[in-house]
Design a protein around this motif. Structure first.
Motif, mmCIF file in Angstrom:
data_model
loop_
_atom_site.group_PDB
_atom_site.id
_atom_site.type_symbol
_atom_site.label_atom_id
_atom_site.label_comp_id
_atom_site.label_asym_id
_atom_site.label_seq_id
_atom_site.Cartn_x
_atom_site.Cartn_y
_atom_site.Cartn_z
ATOM 1 N N ILE A 19 -6.986 -3.043 -8.986
ATOM 2 C CA ILE A 19 -5.387 -3.988 -9.320
ATOM 3 C C ILE A 19 -5.358 -4.489 -7.610
ATOM 4 N N LEU A 20 -4.515 -3.796 -6.497
ATOM 5 C CA LEU A 20 -4.646 -4.289 -5.432
ATOM 6 C C LEU A 20 -5.329 -4.732 -5.064
ATOM 7 N N SER A 21 -7.008 -4.783 -5.355
ATOM 8 C CA SER A 21 -8.220 -5.370 -4.406
ATOM 9 C C SER A 21 -8.246 -6.900 -4.980
ATOM 10 N N GLY A 22 -7.675 -7.181 -5.882
ATOM 11 C CA GLY A 22 -8.206 -8.039 -6.694
ATOM 12 C C GLY A 22 -6.959 -8.930 -6.295
ATOM 13 N N GLY A 23 -5.270 -8.751 -6.101
ATOM 14 C CA GLY A 23 -4.548 -8.952 -5.762
ATOM 15 C C GLY A 23 -5.012 -10.316 -5.160
ATOM 16 N N ALA A 24 -5.328 -8.833 -3.588
ATOM 17 C CA ALA A 24 -5.696 -9.879 -2.305
ATOM 18 C C ALA A 24 -6.880 -10.528 -2.735
ATOM 19 N N TYR A 25 -7.694 -10.410 -3.005
ATOM 20 C CA TYR A 25 -8.965 -11.918 -3.541
ATOM 21 C C TYR A 25 -8.810 -12.814 -3.837
ATOM 22 N N TYR A 26 -8.133 -12.749 -5.031
ATOM 23 C CA TYR A 26 -7.067 -14.128 -5.527
ATOM 24 C C TYR A 26 -5.836 -14.678 -3.941
ATOM 25 N N LEU A 27 -5.319 -13.496 -3.199
ATOM 26 C CA LEU A 27 -5.007 -14.758 -2.305
ATOM 27 C C LEU A 27 -5.459 -14.960 -0.742
ATOM 28 N N GLY A 28 -6.921 -14.816 -1.361
ATOM 29 C CA GLY A 28 -7.647 -15.255 0.164
ATOM 30 C C GLY A 28 -7.366 -14.996 1.229
ATOM 31 N N LYS A 29 -7.792 -15.770 2.499
ATOM 32 C CA LYS A 29 -6.747 -15.941 3.704
ATOM 33 C C LYS A 29 -6.254 -16.571 4.004
ATOM 34 N N ASP A 30 -4.920 -17.222 2.584
ATOM 35 C CA ASP A 30 -4.342 -18.701 3.172
ATOM 36 C C ASP A 30 -3.253 -17.574 3.004
ATOM 37 N N ALA A 31 -3.105 -16.627 3.101
ATOM 38 C CA ALA A 31 -1.030 -16.414 2.740
ATOM 39 C C ALA A 31 -0.891 -14.455 3.649
ATOM 40 N N PRO A 32 -1.780 -14.717 4.981
ATOM 41 C CA PRO A 32 -1.644 -13.024 5.920
ATOM 42 C C PRO A 32 -0.664 -12.016 5.677
ATOM 43 N N GLU A 33 0.248 -12.350 5.263
ATOM 44 C CA GLU A 33 1.907 -11.854 5.000
ATOM 45 C C GLU A 33 1.134 -10.986 3.452
ATOM 46 N N GLN A 34 1.400 -11.832 2.995
ATOM 47 C CA GLN A 34 1.229 -11.164 1.732
ATOM 48 C C GLN A 34 0.244 -10.073 1.782
ATOM 49 N N ARG A 35 -1.066 -11.441 1.757
ATOM 50 C CA ARG A 35 -2.478 -10.144 1.453
ATOM 51 C C ARG A 35 -2.172 -8.326 3.023
ATOM 52 N N ALA A 36 -1.452 -8.835 3.456
ATOM 53 C CA ALA A 36 -1.199 -7.462 4.680
ATOM 54 C C ALA A 36 -0.549 -6.712 3.845
ATOM 55 N N THR A 37 0.533 -6.669 3.548
ATOM 56 C CA THR A 37 1.941 -6.104 2.205
ATOM 57 C C THR A 37 0.756 -5.393 0.955
ATOM 58 N N ILE A 38 0.234 -5.998 0.777
ATOM 59 C CA ILE A 38 -0.817 -5.582 -0.461
ATOM 60 C C ILE A 38 -2.198 -4.674 0.012
ATOM 61 N N GLU A 39 -1.943 -5.022 1.006
ATOM 62 C CA GLU A 39 -3.573 -4.375 1.381
ATOM 63 C C GLU A 39 -3.171 -2.669 1.844
ATOM 64 N N ALA A 40 -1.863 -2.400 2.599
ATOM 65 C CA ALA A 40 -1.302 -1.388 3.179
ATOM 66 C C ALA A 40 -1.235 -0.904 1.880
ATOM 67 N N ASN A 41 -0.166 -1.014 0.643
ATOM 68 C CA ASN A 41 -0.250 -0.272 -0.351
ATOM 69 C C ASN A 41 -1.977 0.307 -0.809
ATOM 70 N N ASN A 42 -2.309 -0.605 -0.650
ATOM 71 C CA ASN A 42 -3.719 -0.219 -1.528
ATOM 72 C C ASN A 42 -4.385 0.943 -0.208
ATOM 73 N N ASN A 43 -4.015 0.559 0.715
ATOM 74 C CA ASN A 43 -4.973 1.438 2.038
ATOM 75 C C ASN A 43 -4.348 3.650 1.422
ATOM 76 N N THR A 44 -2.791 2.979 1.402
ATOM 77 C CA THR A 44 -2.297 4.154 0.883
ATOM 78 C C THR A 44 -3.123 5.095 -0.612
ATOM 79 N N ILE A 45 -3.065 3.732 -1.280
ATOM 80 C CA ILE A 45 -3.991 4.618 -2.892
ATOM 81 C C ILE A 45 -5.381 5.326 -2.728
ATOM 82 N N ILE A 46 -5.921 4.775 -1.193
ATOM 83 C CA ILE A 46 -7.509 4.660 -1.330
ATOM 84 C C ILE A 46 -7.887 5.879 -0.312
ATOM 85 N N ASN A 47 -6.436 6.317 0.070
ATOM 86 C CA ASN A 47 -6.837 7.671 0.729
ATOM 87 C C ASN A 47 -6.148 9.150 0.029
ATOM 88 N N ILE A 48 -5.529 8.573 -1.084
ATOM 89 C CA ILE A 48 -5.056 9.910 -2.074
ATOM 90 C C ILE A 48 -6.731 9.804 -2.659
#
Length: 297
Positions: A111-140
């Motif tokens: 889900i989080l990877s899909g959301g980041a992909y949807y945003l592309g590179k044009d919304a860096p702050e939103q993408r960074a927030t999603i990727e930070a959450n995703n990194n937590t789940i990836i580590n788990i």
């Protein structure tokens, strides 16, 4: 042969959610889950899953509780035994059947990877927030299968065959939570396996117009270049370029509170706006329509 794994998903909305939103998110969740066999096959080489079926066991509101039953179908006893052996070697059966949090982690990363992909590179702050959450789940998830976070992420993302389709479904899964700015989405009653309120807010909104997937973002103090004006209408004849987003000319619609005379002789200006985005043939995000809410300067 079948392997049955249960999932519980909790949306912490404080208000009732329209049935249409819940139904759309459930269908999108099913579509996301259908990517999971590819991930499991990649995580456990030698495994072959023929099909996956998704069922609703229980659905409760006011906040949304979804109890989902997922059946992975193996074409033969041999394939099933191979999967059991592969899983037992790496994580133990308790981690995938009696404790379904590995599958929860996989679904959340999808889900989080899909959301980041949807945003592309044009919304860096939103993408960074999603990727930070995703990194937590990836580590788990990585810890559950005794992998490094980098290895787990590469395996999961490489297993996704249709990233644009996953991105659309990911946005729909989260959509009900976006109705409440404080809502989160938690899996398996584990606060660590969660799409945080910040990530929910960062996920793009979308709406379907004329069968084209579109979504909406609000922008504060964004610069625009005026390219066309029409003092006789606030809806027709106006156009701008938003350099931060694209060099293409985009139709502009003025909020009723905006005085067209304030724009008439301006070449550039800064404004608060709501922008509707679509995608081009390569699934790159492009602005389609700009709603000018307020002229800042």
């Amino acid at each position: 042969m079948e392997l049955v794994v249960k999932q519980q998903i909790y949306y912490s909305n404080k208000q009732l959610v329209p049935m249409k939103e819940v139904a759309e998110s459930l269908l999108a969740l099913e579509a996301v889950i259908r990517h999971s066999p590819q991930v499991l096959e990649a995580l456990f080489p030698g495994t072959t899953i023929d099909a996956v079926d998704v069922f609703i066991k229980e659905l409760r509101s006011e906040s949304i509780w979804e109890d989902v039953v997922i059946k992975f179908v193996f074409g033969s006893q041999k394939k099933f035994d191979q999967f059991i052996e592969n899983v037992r070697e790496r994580v133990g059966m308790d981690n995938i059947v009696n404790n379904p949090q590995l599958l929860s982690a996989i679904i959340l990363v999808l889900i989080l990877s899909g959301g980041a992909y949807y945003l592309g590179k044009d919304a860096p702050e939103q993408r960074a927030t999603i990727e930070a959450n995703n990194n937590t789940i990836i580590n788990i998830g990585a810890g559950m299968v005794e992998m490094s976070a980098e290895e787990f992420q590469v395996v999961v993302e490489a297993a996704i065959k249709d990233k644009p389709k996953l991105a659309k479904d990911a946005v729909r899964v989260v959509k009900p939570a976006k109705l409440d700015p404080t809502a989160s989405i938690t899996f398996s009653d584990n606060e660590k396996l969660q799409i945080t309120p910040e990530a929910v807010r960062a996920m793009p909104r979308y709406m379907a117009v004329q069968e084209e997937e579109q979504f909406i973002e609000d922008f504060k103090k964004i610069e625009m270049e005026l390219r066309a004006t029409d003092l006789d209408s606030t809806k027709r004849g106006w156009a701008v370029v938003v350099p931060q987003l694209s060099e293409r000319r985009v139709r502009l619609q003025l909020d009723p509170t905006v005085n067209p005379e304030e724009l008439y002789e301006r070449r550039k200006f800064t404004a608060n706006a709501t922008i509707i985005f679509g995608h081009d043939k390569e699934y790159k995000k492009i602005p389609k329509l700009v709603f000018l809410r307020e002229i800042v300067r």
